[in-house]
Scaffold this motif. Sequence first.
Motif, short mmCIF file in Angstrom:
data_model
loop_
_atom_site.label_atom_id
_atom_site.label_comp_id
_atom_site.label_asym_id
_atom_site.label_seq_id
_atom_site.Cartn_x
_atom_site.Cartn_y
_atom_site.Cartn_z
N TRP A 161 41.58 -131.07 -10.42
CA TRP A 161 41.37 -131.29 -8.99
C TRP A 161 39.90 -131.52 -8.70
CZ3 TRP A 161 45.04 -128.17 -11.01
CH2 TRP A 161 46.34 -128.31 -10.52
N SER A 162 39.62 -132.24 -7.64
CA SER A 162 38.25 -132.39 -7.16
C SER A 162 37.78 -131.03 -6.63
CB SER A 162 38.20 -133.44 -6.05
OG SER A 162 39.01 -133.04 -4.96
N PRO A 163 36.46 -130.80 -6.55
CA PRO A 163 35.96 -129.50 -6.08
C PRO A 163 36.46 -129.11 -4.70
CG PRO A 163 34.21 -130.72 -7.16
CD PRO A 163 35.37 -131.67 -7.04
N ASP A 164 36.72 -130.09 -3.82
CA ASP A 164 37.23 -129.76 -2.48
C ASP A 164 38.76 -129.72 -2.42
OD1 ASP A 164 37.91 -132.43 -2.67
OD2 ASP A 164 36.60 -133.10 -1.05
N PHE A 165 39.40 -129.93 -3.56
CA PHE A 165 40.86 -129.91 -3.67
C PHE A 165 41.54 -130.90 -2.73
CE2 PHE A 165 39.84 -126.15 -5.99
CZ PHE A 165 40.82 -126.10 -6.98
N GLN A 166 40.86 -132.03 -2.48
CA GLN A 166 41.47 -133.10 -1.71
C GLN A 166 42.00 -134.22 -2.61
OE1 GLN A 166 39.09 -134.53 1.55
NE2 GLN A 166 38.61 -132.47 2.29
N ALA A 167 41.77 -134.08 -3.92
CA ALA A 167 42.28 -135.06 -4.88
C ALA A 167 42.78 -134.32 -6.11
CB ALA A 167 41.20 -136.06 -5.27
N MET A 168 43.88 -134.81 -6.67
CA MET A 168 44.43 -134.29 -7.91
C MET A 168 44.42 -135.40 -8.95
SD MET A 168 48.16 -132.56 -8.69
CE MET A 168 48.52 -131.87 -10.33
N VAL A 211 37.23 -130.92 -14.87
CA VAL A 211 36.42 -131.41 -13.76
C VAL A 211 35.29 -130.42 -13.49
CG1 VAL A 211 36.42 -132.16 -11.34
CG2 VAL A 211 38.45 -132.54 -12.78
N ASP A 212 34.05 -130.93 -13.38
CA ASP A 212 32.92 -130.03 -13.17
C ASP A 212 32.63 -129.83 -11.69
OD1 ASP A 212 31.32 -132.21 -12.29
OD2 ASP A 212 30.43 -132.51 -14.28
N ALA A 213 31.58 -129.06 -11.39
CA ALA A 213 31.27 -128.70 -10.00
C ALA A 213 30.81 -129.88 -9.17
CB ALA A 213 30.22 -127.59 -9.98
N GLU A 214 30.40 -130.98 -9.81
CA GLU A 214 30.02 -132.19 -9.08
C GLU A 214 31.20 -133.14 -8.89
OE1 GLU A 214 26.73 -134.11 -10.98
OE2 GLU A 214 25.26 -132.71 -10.16
N SER A 219 36.37 -135.89 -20.33
CA SER A 219 37.61 -136.22 -21.02
C SER A 219 37.41 -136.18 -22.52
CB SER A 219 38.13 -137.60 -20.60
OG SER A 219 37.25 -138.61 -21.03
N ALA A 220 38.43 -135.67 -23.21
CA ALA A 220 38.45 -135.69 -24.67
C ALA A 220 39.03 -137.01 -25.12
CB ALA A 220 39.29 -134.52 -25.19
N ARG A 221 38.33 -137.68 -26.00
CA ARG A 221 38.75 -139.01 -26.44
C ARG A 221 38.93 -139.01 -27.95
NH1 ARG A 221 36.53 -142.47 -22.45
NH2 ARG A 221 37.72 -144.17 -23.34
N ALA A 222 40.03 -139.55 -28.41
CA ALA A 222 40.32 -139.60 -29.84
C ALA A 222 40.10 -141.01 -30.36
CB ALA A 222 41.77 -139.17 -30.10
N GLN A 223 39.76 -141.08 -31.63
CA GLN A 223 39.61 -142.36 -32.36
C GLN A 223 38.60 -143.29 -31.72
OE1 GLN A 223 41.07 -142.27 -35.21
NE2 GLN A 223 42.35 -140.51 -34.81
N PRO A 224 37.29 -143.12 -31.83
CA PRO A 224 36.64 -142.01 -32.54
C PRO A 224 36.51 -140.78 -31.66
CG PRO A 224 34.99 -143.49 -31.71
CD PRO A 224 36.32 -144.10 -31.34
N GLY A 225 36.31 -139.63 -32.27
CA GLY A 225 36.27 -138.38 -31.52
C GLY A 225 35.00 -138.23 -30.70
N LYS A 226 35.16 -138.02 -29.40
CA LYS A 226 34.01 -137.83 -28.52
C LYS A 226 34.48 -137.22 -27.21
CE LYS A 226 34.43 -142.63 -26.94
NZ LYS A 226 33.77 -143.94 -26.86
N VAL A 227 33.54 -136.76 -26.42
CA VAL A 227 33.82 -136.38 -25.03
C VAL A 227 32.99 -137.28 -24.15
CG1 VAL A 227 34.51 -134.00 -25.47
CG2 VAL A 227 32.10 -134.53 -25.14
N THR A 228 33.57 -137.66 -23.02
CA THR A 228 32.87 -138.52 -22.07
C THR A 228 32.85 -137.86 -20.70
OG1 THR A 228 34.91 -139.72 -21.57
CG2 THR A 228 33.46 -140.65 -23.26
N ARG A 229 31.82 -138.15 -19.93
CA ARG A 229 31.73 -137.68 -18.55
C ARG A 229 31.84 -138.89 -17.64
NH1 ARG A 229 27.22 -135.86 -14.57
NH2 ARG A 229 28.21 -134.16 -13.42
N LEU A 230 32.78 -138.84 -16.70
CA LEU A 230 33.06 -139.96 -15.82
C LEU A 230 32.86 -139.54 -14.38
CD1 LEU A 230 36.48 -140.71 -17.47
CD2 LEU A 230 34.41 -142.02 -17.89
N SER A 231 32.46 -140.47 -13.56
CA SER A 231 32.42 -140.23 -12.11
C SER A 231 33.85 -140.16 -11.59
CB SER A 231 31.67 -141.37 -11.42
OG SER A 231 32.48 -142.53 -11.39
N PRO A 232 34.06 -139.66 -10.38
CA PRO A 232 35.42 -139.65 -9.82
C PRO A 232 36.05 -141.03 -9.70
CG PRO A 232 33.99 -138.18 -8.57
CD PRO A 232 33.10 -138.96 -9.50
N GLU A 233 35.22 -142.08 -9.75
CA GLU A 233 35.73 -143.46 -9.69
C GLU A 233 35.97 -144.06 -11.07
OE1 GLU A 233 33.93 -141.92 -6.36
OE2 GLU A 233 32.74 -142.52 -8.11
#
Length: 321
Positions: A161-168, A211-214, A219-233
Amino acid sequence: MSMRNRGDLSETPSAVVATPCANVFGWNPIWSPYEQALYWVDMHAPSLHRLKPRSRQHEFWPMPEPCCGVALAPTGVIVALGGWLIHFQPATGELTPLIEVRGASSESRLNALKCDARGRLWAATTRNAAVEGSGSLYRIDADARCSRILSDLRNPSSLGWSPDFQAMYVSDAAEHHVRRYEYANSDGSLGDMTSFRLAGVEADWLHGCAVDAEGCIWSARAQPGKVTRLSPEGELLSALALPVSQVTACAFGGSGLRTLFVTTASQNLSQEERDAQPEAGHLFGIDVLTPGRPETAAAFLQRFPPFLSTGGWPDAALPIY
């Protein structure tokens, strides 16, 4: 350009092994503020794991069938075994069935669990053959009523959820995209939906998210293994590679919720691949600048007064409405 912190990793970002658990398929990590501990499951070597970072104590409990998720309870935890929500008490090892959420098909199983701010437990289901329409999303309200909310998913792998719980957010591993629903925190209803494919490698398997405080989505991504940080868009803000090829899920925990814990897998690796990535299946930790947000315990357990006092439970599971 987004005004959010585009990196959000520590100045010298690295993923370090938090505990060498050697999971076959680590999954669904969640931080317990009550115990100051991280719980997660090994889906394919059925077991529940717990790490207390301060003492570095790692424990695990074998489970009788595939263990596909974990959620917080006032005491102990709720684990997903096959199509059932089961209460587990680590102090005694006792397993107590609560609610079956398989739905109409005996071939489906639970695949992810998470509570919203009011303690409504959301449970995603899928089949091993993740064809269109094989996955569903259920909501268990505080009165323990279990309702099917979505039935057009394939392999729903993570909820948030978004921090304000207006989006899932509902991510689907088989379709490589994230659905964003308007969310009414007052009653847990979903509104209009939009979706975005993750920027970058479209062929990546999108697994568990946090989802972080901002409001940004890790997201956990496979093949190749990594984590990514994405904006809400869905804009790619940062990425960090791990020394393993199968990155499965992530959750915030630790002091100030500033550690991103990452589960990984070691399934189906050849001997050559195992030699090249000896840390496959371990739990990793990454220091981040923007913290996560605290998780909520499932409210439906208040439906069972004996649970709150003596630990007793009714014999029958509750029906799906």
